[in-house]
Design an enzyme around this catalytic site. Structure first.
Site, mmCIF file in Angstrom:
data_model
loop_
_atom_site.group_PDB
_atom_site.id
_atom_site.type_symbol
_atom_site.label_atom_id
_atom_site.label_comp_id
_atom_site.label_asym_id
_atom_site.label_seq_id
_atom_site.Cartn_x
_atom_site.Cartn_y
_atom_site.Cartn_z
ATOM 1 N N CYS A 128 -1.931 -5.669 -4.619
ATOM 2 C CA CYS A 128 -1.497 -5.822 -3.227
ATOM 3 C C CYS A 128 -2.691 -6.274 -2.391
ATOM 4 C CB CYS A 128 -0.996 -4.460 -2.779
ATOM 5 S SG CYS A 128 -0.915 -4.264 -1.024
ATOM 6 N N THR A 130 -2.200 -6.535 1.115
ATOM 7 C CA THR A 130 -1.734 -6.275 2.482
ATOM 8 C C THR A 130 -2.862 -5.799 3.406
ATOM 9 O OG1 THR A 130 0.518 -5.840 1.818
ATOM 10 C CG2 THR A 130 -0.181 -4.793 3.858
HETATM 11 P P1 5GP Z 1 0.298 -0.115 -8.476
HETATM 12 O O1 5GP Z 1 0.919 0.968 -9.301
HETATM 13 O O2 5GP Z 1 0.154 -1.393 -9.250
HETATM 14 O O3 5GP Z 1 -0.978 0.309 -7.826
HETATM 15 O O4 5GP Z 1 1.296 -0.384 -7.267
HETATM 16 C C1 5GP Z 1 2.620 -0.789 -7.493
HETATM 17 C C2 5GP Z 1 3.274 -1.028 -6.160
HETATM 18 O O5 5GP Z 1 2.610 -2.090 -5.457
HETATM 19 C C3 5GP Z 1 4.704 -1.520 -6.230
HETATM 20 O O6 5GP Z 1 5.620 -0.494 -6.520
HETATM 21 C C4 5GP Z 1 4.904 -2.128 -4.854
HETATM 22 O O7 5GP Z 1 5.232 -1.156 -3.885
HETATM 23 C C5 5GP Z 1 3.517 -2.659 -4.527
HETATM 24 N N1 5GP Z 1 3.467 -4.124 -4.664
HETATM 25 C C6 5GP Z 1 3.864 -4.885 -5.694
HETATM 26 N N2 5GP Z 1 3.630 -6.185 -5.464
HETATM 27 C C7 5GP Z 1 3.071 -6.258 -4.242
HETATM 28 C C8 5GP Z 1 2.612 -7.336 -3.434
HETATM 29 O O8 5GP Z 1 2.601 -8.510 -3.813
HETATM 30 N N3 5GP Z 1 2.140 -6.996 -2.211
HETATM 31 C C9 5GP Z 1 2.105 -5.720 -1.763
HETATM 32 N N4 5GP Z 1 1.664 -5.484 -0.554
HETATM 33 N N5 5GP Z 1 2.506 -4.666 -2.518
HETATM 34 C C10 5GP Z 1 2.980 -4.942 -3.740
#
Ligand code: 5GP
Length: 287
Positions: A128, A130
């Site tokens: 992400c 953001t």
């Molecule tokens: P991780 O477990 O990889 O740290 O986080 C997974 C979460 O990241 C997902 O469930 C979703 O909420 C968030 N996420 C997935 N793709 C994106 C993206 O392209 N941008 C953002 N802001 N959040 C994402």
């Protein structure tokens, strides 16, 4: 004038569990199954509340089959065809959560508007961007503590979504009060994942990307609309084979946390949790 909230907000890396007296003799005595009845729909759930994220790389039918053997579930990504869905849905159940939010008042608003399970997390995800693109976010541990408190006061439930990098983080999310914990990056790189496999000088990698990344937008929307920016990135994750060993690592870690703090059931972990703030979690000598 803008307000500055001076309270320190914490992430998983900022704390460790304080060990507590435990009468548990073995990790095998720990029960990770949870049963919930949801406030609004009155539907019930029973399982180990670790969830694969609805990203097209990890929220696949193959992942759902692998996780369901351990009573864990997968939020399936939305890019399968209707035919593929029909075939799959004839044998599996679905769940539709609301979110994502990071503050108690938004959790309350969603629950009072009819949602049962609220996804908590803005910006903690492994792919992400953001926080870089918008400057918006909230450290995940504090977000979970505050949102769980708000949700549980109304008999609602929350998912800690994103930011877990290792089994200890999954345990911290539950310790902070999450009813469910959602994982993307920790489940990436496996046979059950979607996305390309690459060969780099004899080593295999799998592509993993955010659902708001250029890669995903190109794939599903023909590019990024000119009024918005991508909020995700693509990475190459070392190929890890069958997801089974990763699942065992996560669940084994979670059982172990429970024994260290004297929780015979995952349900008791929140009550048995005292976090201590730390400046360093691990010894980096050989990393
Ligand atoms: P991780 O477990 O990889 O740290 O986080 C997974 C979460 O990241 C997902 O469930 C979703 O909420 C968030 N996420 C997935 N793709 C994106 C993206 O392209 N941008 C953002 N802001 N959040 C994402």
């Amino acid at each position: 004038m803008p307000r500055v909230d001076a309270d320190i907000k914490l992430d998983f890396k900022d704390v460790l569990f304080r060990p507590k007296r435990s009468s548990l003799k073995s990790r095998s005595e720990v029960d990770l199954m949870r049963t919930f009845t949801f406030r609004n729909s009155k539907r019930s759930y029973r399982g180990i509340p670790v969830i694969a994220a609805n990203m097209d790389t990890v929220g696949t039918f193959a992942m759902a089959r692998a996780l369901s053997k351990h009573f864990m579930f997968t939020t399936i990504h939305k890019h399968y065809s209707v035919e593929q869905w029909k075939q799959f849905a004839s044998k599996h159940r679905d769940c539709l959560p609301a979110g994502n939010v990071v503050t108690g008042e938004m959790v309350e608003e969603l629950i009072l508007s009819g949602a049962d399970i609220i996804k908590v997390g803005i910006g903690p995800g492994s792919v992400c961007t953001t926080r870089k693109k918008t400057g918006v976010g909230y450290p995940q541990l504090s977000a979970v503590i505050e949102c769980a408190d708000a949700a549980h006061g109304l008999k609602g439930h929350i998912i800690s979504d994103g930011g877990c990098t290792c089994p200890g983080d999954v345990a911290k999310a539950f310790g902070a009060g999450a009813d469910f914990t959602m994982l993307g990056g920790m489940l990436a790189g496996h046979d059950e994942c979607g996305g390309e496999t690459l060969d780099r000088n004899g080593k295999k990698f799998k592509i993993f990307y955010g659902m708001s990344s250029d890669t995903a937008m190109e794939k599903y929307a023909g590019g990024i609309a000119d009024y918005r920016a991508s909020e995700g990135k693509a990475v190459e994750v070392p190929y890890l084979g069958d997801v089974e060993h990763t699942i065992r690592d996560i669940l084994g870690g979670l059982r172990s946390t429970c024994t260290y703090v004297g929780a015979a059931k995952l349900k008791e972990l929140g009550r048995r949790t005292t976090f201590i703030r730390v400046t360093q979690q691990v010894n980096y000598m050989f990393s």
